[in-house]
Design a protein around this motif. Structure first.
Motif, PDB file in Angstrom:
ATOM      1  N   TYR A  15       0.840  -1.189   0.000  1.00 59.12           N
ATOM      2  CA  TYR A  15       0.000   0.000   0.000  1.00 59.12           C
ATOM      3  C   TYR A  15       0.874   1.237   0.000  1.00 59.12           C
ATOM      4  O   TYR A  15       1.974   1.233   0.546  1.00 59.12           O
ATOM      5  CB  TYR A  15      -0.895   0.044   1.253  1.00 59.12           C
ATOM      6  CG  TYR A  15      -2.068  -0.884   1.203  1.00 59.12           C
ATOM      7  CD1 TYR A  15      -3.218  -0.522   0.509  1.00 59.12           C
ATOM      8  CD2 TYR A  15      -2.038  -2.111   1.843  1.00 59.12           C
ATOM      9  CE1 TYR A  15      -4.293  -1.373   0.461  1.00 59.12           C
ATOM     10  CE2 TYR A  15      -3.113  -2.967   1.792  1.00 59.12           C
ATOM     11  CZ  TYR A  15      -4.243  -2.600   1.107  1.00 59.12           C
ATOM     12  OH  TYR A  15      -5.310  -3.430   1.050  1.00 59.12           O
ATOM     13  N   THR A  16       0.348   2.292  -0.599  1.00 58.78           N
ATOM     14  CA  THR A  16       0.998   3.590  -0.545  1.00 58.78           C
ATOM     15  C   THR A  16       0.026   4.569   0.080  1.00 58.78           C
ATOM     16  O   THR A  16      -1.080   4.756  -0.434  1.00 58.78           O
ATOM     17  CB  THR A  16       1.401   4.070  -1.959  1.00 58.78           C
ATOM     18  OG1 THR A  16       2.259   3.099  -2.546  1.00 58.78           O
ATOM     19  CG2 THR A  16       2.104   5.405  -1.892  1.00 58.78           C
ATOM     20  N   HIS A  17       0.406   5.149   1.202  1.00 68.52           N
ATOM     21  CA  HIS A  17      -0.412   6.149   1.884  1.00 68.52           C
ATOM     22  C   HIS A  17       0.174   7.526   1.607  1.00 68.52           C
ATOM     23  O   HIS A  17       1.381   7.720   1.689  1.00 68.52           O
ATOM     24  CB  HIS A  17      -0.412   5.927   3.405  1.00 68.52           C
ATOM     25  CG  HIS A  17      -1.347   4.879   3.870  1.00 68.52           C
ATOM     26  ND1 HIS A  17      -2.695   5.077   3.943  1.00 68.52           N
ATOM     27  CD2 HIS A  17      -1.125   3.614   4.296  1.00 68.52           C
ATOM     28  CE1 HIS A  17      -3.274   3.985   4.396  1.00 68.52           C
ATOM     29  NE2 HIS A  17      -2.343   3.070   4.609  1.00 68.52           N
ATOM     30  N   VAL A  18      -0.665   8.476   1.289  1.00 69.36           N
ATOM     31  CA  VAL A  18      -0.239   9.862   1.154  1.00 69.36           C
ATOM     32  C   VAL A  18      -1.052  10.669   2.150  1.00 69.36           C
ATOM     33  O   VAL A  18      -2.269  10.823   2.002  1.00 69.36           O
ATOM     34  CB  VAL A  18      -0.443  10.386  -0.283  1.00 69.36           C
ATOM     35  CG1 VAL A  18      -0.006  11.841  -0.375  1.00 69.36           C
ATOM     36  CG2 VAL A  18       0.299   9.531  -1.283  1.00 69.36           C
ATOM     37  N   ILE A  19      -0.390  11.153   3.199  1.00 69.31           N
ATOM     38  CA  ILE A  19      -1.056  11.929   4.245  1.00 69.31           C
ATOM     39  C   ILE A  19      -0.334  13.269   4.355  1.00 69.31           C
ATOM     40  O   ILE A  19       0.879  13.321   4.602  1.00 69.31           O
ATOM     41  CB  ILE A  19      -1.030  11.183   5.599  1.00 69.31           C
ATOM     42  CG1 ILE A  19      -1.715   9.818   5.447  1.00 69.31           C
ATOM     43  CG2 ILE A  19      -1.692  12.016   6.688  1.00 69.31           C
ATOM     44  CD1 ILE A  19      -1.593   8.918   6.656  1.00 69.31           C
ATOM     45  N   ASN A  20      -1.094  14.351   4.151  1.00 66.60           N
ATOM     46  CA  ASN A  20      -0.543  15.716   4.176  1.00 66.60           C
ATOM     47  C   ASN A  20       0.664  15.858   3.259  1.00 66.60           C
ATOM     48  O   ASN A  20       1.672  16.455   3.612  1.00 66.60           O
ATOM     49  CB  ASN A  20      -0.176  16.132   5.605  1.00 66.60           C
ATOM     50  CG  ASN A  20      -1.387  16.229   6.493  1.00 66.60           C
ATOM     51  OD1 ASN A  20      -2.485  16.550   6.035  1.00 66.60           O
ATOM     52  ND2 ASN A  20      -1.196  15.942   7.773  1.00 66.60           N
ATOM     53  N   GLY A  21       0.579  15.232   2.100  1.00 69.13           N
ATOM     54  CA  GLY A  21       1.644  15.351   1.114  1.00 69.13           C
ATOM     55  C   GLY A  21       2.819  14.430   1.365  1.00 69.13           C
ATOM     56  O   GLY A  21       3.764  14.400   0.592  1.00 69.13           O
ATOM     57  N   LYS A  22       2.797  13.669   2.460  1.00 70.67           N
ATOM     58  CA  LYS A  22       3.897  12.764   2.773  1.00 70.67           C
ATOM     59  C   LYS A  22       3.528  11.349   2.334  1.00 70.67           C
ATOM     60  O   LYS A  22       2.511  10.803   2.745  1.00 70.67           O
ATOM     61  CB  LYS A  22       4.186  12.788   4.276  1.00 70.67           C
ATOM     62  CG  LYS A  22       5.400  11.984   4.645  1.00 70.67           C
ATOM     63  CD  LYS A  22       5.701  12.094   6.126  1.00 70.67           C
ATOM     64  CE  LYS A  22       6.914  11.230   6.433  1.00 70.67           C
ATOM     65  NZ  LYS A  22       7.161  11.187   7.867  1.00 70.67           N
TER      66      LYS A  22
END
Length: 183
Positions: A15-22
């Protein structure tokens, strides 16, 4: 690559998580993915029927070709085995031969998607074992073509096809005579 959580099993879920641009990459095994809530599907997994149903959007049409509402088709039952179209969609198999006739107005779109636009299956004949069956199939195609040409009044082309038919009939007769000689 090993699971990032248990460090025991190979990582099969990525999985790839993108949270607040991170951006964060997560690599876990199937067991840890279920435990962490990354995967939520039935224990038995997905069947081939589930895959095909999703790929071919069997649930999307709301009306059939005649414009009848989808609801009426859902309630339609096969007179022989009492299977409904909803049961067919769920199981992926018909109960009997009469199901094909009962649900025929819903099958052409499915067959068309599965067979690259073709709704008629003619089968294949092995070249080595087919003998003169290839010629008979070609003869049937020529006869169909001849009927269409005559109907459209394309008599010059029809004459050529007629000659091809005569030639093929002669080949078939000679092959059949040769087959009988071998017996």
């Amino acid at each position: 690559m090993k699971c990032q959580q248990c460090q025991k099993r190979p990582a099969t879920v990525h999985y790839t998580h993108v949270i607040n641009g991170k951006k964060t990459n997560i690599h876990v095994c199937e067991v840890c993915a279920k435990d962490s809530g990354y995967m939520t599907y039935p224990e038995e997994g997905f069947s081939l029927h589930d895959l095909l149903t999703g790929l071919f959007h069997l649930d999307t049409p709301k009306v059939d070709y005649q414009g009848h509402p989808f609801q009426q088709i859902e309630e339609l039952r096969c007179p022989s085995c009492a299977m409904t179209f909803a049961e067919f969609k769920r199981i992926g198999k018909f109960g009997c031969i009469d199901c094909y006739h009962t649900f025929s107005n819903r099958l052409d779109p499915i067959f068309s998607r599965v067979h690259s636009g073709n709704t008629r299956h003619l089968g294949k004949i092995p070249k080595r074992k087919g003998g003169h069956l290839h010629l008979k199939k070609q003869l049937a195609d020529y006869r169909e073509q001849l009927a269409t040409l005559i109907e459209n009044e394309a008599f010059e082309k029809a004459a050529i096809v007629r000659d091809n038919i005569k030639e093929l009939e002669q080949k078939i007769r000679s092959k059949e005579a040769g087959d009988n000689d071998e017996l």
